[in-house]
Design an enzyme around this catalytic site. Structure first.
Site, short mmCIF file in Angstrom:
data_model
loop_
_atom_site.label_atom_id
_atom_site.label_comp_id
_atom_site.label_asym_id
_atom_site.label_seq_id
_atom_site.Cartn_x
_atom_site.Cartn_y
_atom_site.Cartn_z
N SER A 15 -4.95 11.62 -7.58
CA SER A 15 -6.03 10.63 -7.55
C SER A 15 -6.35 10.18 -6.12
CB SER A 15 -5.60 9.42 -8.39
OG SER A 15 -6.59 8.43 -8.43
N ASP A 36 2.73 13.55 -9.22
CA ASP A 36 2.08 12.30 -9.67
C ASP A 36 2.51 12.00 -11.10
OD1 ASP A 36 -0.13 10.39 -10.48
OD2 ASP A 36 -0.92 10.95 -8.53
N ASP A 57 7.76 10.60 -10.90
CA ASP A 57 7.76 9.16 -10.65
C ASP A 57 8.59 8.99 -9.38
OD1 ASP A 57 8.43 6.47 -10.47
OD2 ASP A 57 8.68 6.22 -12.63
N VAL A 58 8.00 8.46 -8.33
CA VAL A 58 8.72 8.41 -7.04
C VAL A 58 9.91 7.44 -7.05
CG1 VAL A 58 6.75 9.19 -5.64
CG2 VAL A 58 7.13 6.72 -6.00
N SER A 149 -1.20 0.66 4.61
CA SER A 149 -2.42 -0.11 4.33
C SER A 149 -2.63 -1.08 5.48
CB SER A 149 -2.24 -0.91 3.03
OG SER A 149 -3.24 -1.90 2.92
N TYR A 162 2.89 -6.50 -1.74
CA TYR A 162 2.19 -5.31 -1.25
C TYR A 162 2.31 -5.20 0.27
CZ TYR A 162 -1.58 -1.82 -0.94
OH TYR A 162 -2.30 -0.67 -0.70
N LYS A 166 4.14 -2.22 2.44
CA LYS A 166 3.43 -1.40 3.43
C LYS A 166 3.91 -1.70 4.86
CE LYS A 166 0.84 0.70 0.41
NZ LYS A 166 1.01 2.14 0.13
P1 NDP Z 1 -5.01 5.81 -6.71
O1 NDP Z 1 -4.61 4.81 -7.73
O2 NDP Z 1 -6.34 6.48 -6.81
O3 NDP Z 1 -3.88 6.95 -6.55
C1 NDP Z 1 -2.53 6.67 -6.54
C2 NDP Z 1 -1.84 7.65 -7.46
O4 NDP Z 1 -0.41 7.38 -7.37
C3 NDP Z 1 -2.23 7.48 -8.93
O5 NDP Z 1 -2.44 8.73 -9.56
C4 NDP Z 1 -1.03 6.75 -9.48
O6 NDP Z 1 -0.84 6.92 -10.86
C5 NDP Z 1 0.08 7.38 -8.69
N1 NDP Z 1 1.33 6.63 -8.79
C6 NDP Z 1 1.50 5.30 -8.99
N2 NDP Z 1 2.79 5.01 -9.09
C7 NDP Z 1 3.47 6.17 -8.97
C8 NDP Z 1 4.83 6.52 -9.02
N3 NDP Z 1 5.78 5.62 -9.27
N4 NDP Z 1 5.18 7.81 -8.85
C9 NDP Z 1 4.23 8.76 -8.63
N5 NDP Z 1 2.92 8.49 -8.61
C10 NDP Z 1 2.54 7.21 -8.78
O7 NDP Z 1 -4.91 5.02 -5.32
P2 NDP Z 1 -5.41 5.36 -3.84
O8 NDP Z 1 -5.67 6.79 -3.66
O9 NDP Z 1 -6.43 4.36 -3.51
O10 NDP Z 1 -4.10 4.94 -3.06
C11 NDP Z 1 -3.26 5.87 -2.43
C12 NDP Z 1 -2.39 5.11 -1.45
O11 NDP Z 1 -3.22 4.46 -0.50
C13 NDP Z 1 -1.55 4.00 -2.11
O12 NDP Z 1 -0.27 3.99 -1.53
C14 NDP Z 1 -2.32 2.74 -1.76
O13 NDP Z 1 -1.47 1.61 -1.70
C15 NDP Z 1 -2.87 3.10 -0.40
N6 NDP Z 1 -4.06 2.34 -0.02
C16 NDP Z 1 -5.23 2.41 -0.73
C17 NDP Z 1 -6.31 1.67 -0.31
C18 NDP Z 1 -7.62 1.69 -1.01
O14 NDP Z 1 -8.50 0.88 -0.64
N7 NDP Z 1 -7.85 2.56 -1.98
C19 NDP Z 1 -6.22 0.76 0.85
C20 NDP Z 1 -4.97 0.80 1.53
C21 NDP Z 1 -3.93 1.54 1.09
P3 NDP Z 1 -1.33 5.72 -11.86
O15 NDP Z 1 -2.83 5.75 -11.81
O16 NDP Z 1 -0.73 6.09 -13.15
O17 NDP Z 1 -0.76 4.45 -11.29
#
Ligand code: NDP
Length: 258
Positions: A15, A36, A57-58, A149, A162, A166
């Protein structure tokens, strides 16, 4: 570093920023393991880019090891991108003066467990595998990029967990880069601003929320796109002189208190 024929793991790769990064890595010749929780989206993306999906799951060490073994079977593991993460917001204390209304400690621990401890677990295990690969020019063996972030620096009201998670990722970037330098593995962190991904949910409410957020972006006046983050992540991997740094990619935003 040339990505042709190397294997790469992208956590959170099904995602948003992770998916955009997985696509860009694959377009440059890497074999990508999409690691993921999201099985349907992860499998579809892996098929699209000629990679593989691994349900990870990380917070589960054995599942991280499965992804690493899968990647090793596809080519020498030289790339790890830690994009798995969750958001959470709650003020530190409640309004009624009771201990029960103070912030939920389990929620705080969960955010740290996924965003910080999960990132470190992936790094320590993937770097172990990278350290056994054949060295490239100048002894280079691999590159790791973490997604932090801007909340690491400008945490808003309610963002204690959060921002701590980060901020921890930013803080460990230099010492880990130092630890791994003897093995020829570089470590950088990218700190996104507000990026239009499924992390903000979907539907009318989320569109209104995002429209409000983008008002604070200096220029350009919009949310960022996953591809704009992916481009910086891949530069950190392919540019062999890039190491031990955290880079904001945020359109110049400085987050206000709320
Ligand atoms: P998304 O929610 O689109 O993607 C994150 C993915 O990580 C999802 O598929 C989610 O699954 C998965 N995930 C969550 N928990 C786990 C886990 N325990 N093990 C494995 N996978 C997991 O988010 P973004 O692409 O926006 O975010 C990516 C990174 O960027 C994150 O670390 C976020 O904190 C960081 N970020 C994002 C920002 C933004 O504005 N979008 C801003 C700053 C930082 P599920 O959907 O099931 O939770």
């Amino acid at each position: 570093m040339d990505l042709n024929g190397v294997s790469a793991i992208v956590t959170g790769g099904a995602s948003g920023i992770g998916a955009a990064t997985a696509r860009l890595l694959a377009s440059k010749g890497a074999k990508v393991v999409v690691a993921d929780l999201q099985e349907d989206r992860g499998t579809a993306l892996a098929t699209e880019i000629g990679g593989a999906f691994c349900r990870v799951d990380v917070t589960k060490t054995d599942e991280i090891v499965n992804a690493i073994e899968m990647a090793k079977s596809m080519g020498p593991l030289r790339v790890l991108v830690n994009s798995a993460g969750i958001g959470w917001a709650q003020r530190t204390i409640g309004k009624d003066g009771s201990y029960d209304s103070a912030a939920n400690l389990d929620a705080f621990k969960k955010v740290i467990a996924i965003n910080l401890v999960g990132t470190f677990d992936c790094i320590r295990l993937a770097a172990t595998a990278m350290s056994t690969t054949e060295p490239l020019e100048y002894g280079e063996r691999g590159a790791i990029v973490n997604i932090a972030s801007v909340a690491a620096f400008d945490g808003q009201i309610g963002q204690a967990s959060y921002s701590a998670s980060k901020g921890g990722v930013v803080g460990m970037t230099l010492p880990i880069a130092r630890d791994l330098s003897a093995s020829g593995i570089r470590v950088n962190t990218v700190a996104p601003g507000l990026i239009d991904t499924p992390i903000y949910g979907q539907g009318e409410g989320s569109e209104a929320f995002k429209a409000n957020l983008e008002k604070g972006v200096l220029f350009p006046h919009r949310l960022g796109e996953g591809t704009e983050l992916a481009s910086m992540v891949v530069e950190c991997i392919t540019n062999s002189y890039m190491n031990a740094e955290t880079i904001r990619v945020d359109g110049g935003i400085r987050m206000p208190p709320k």
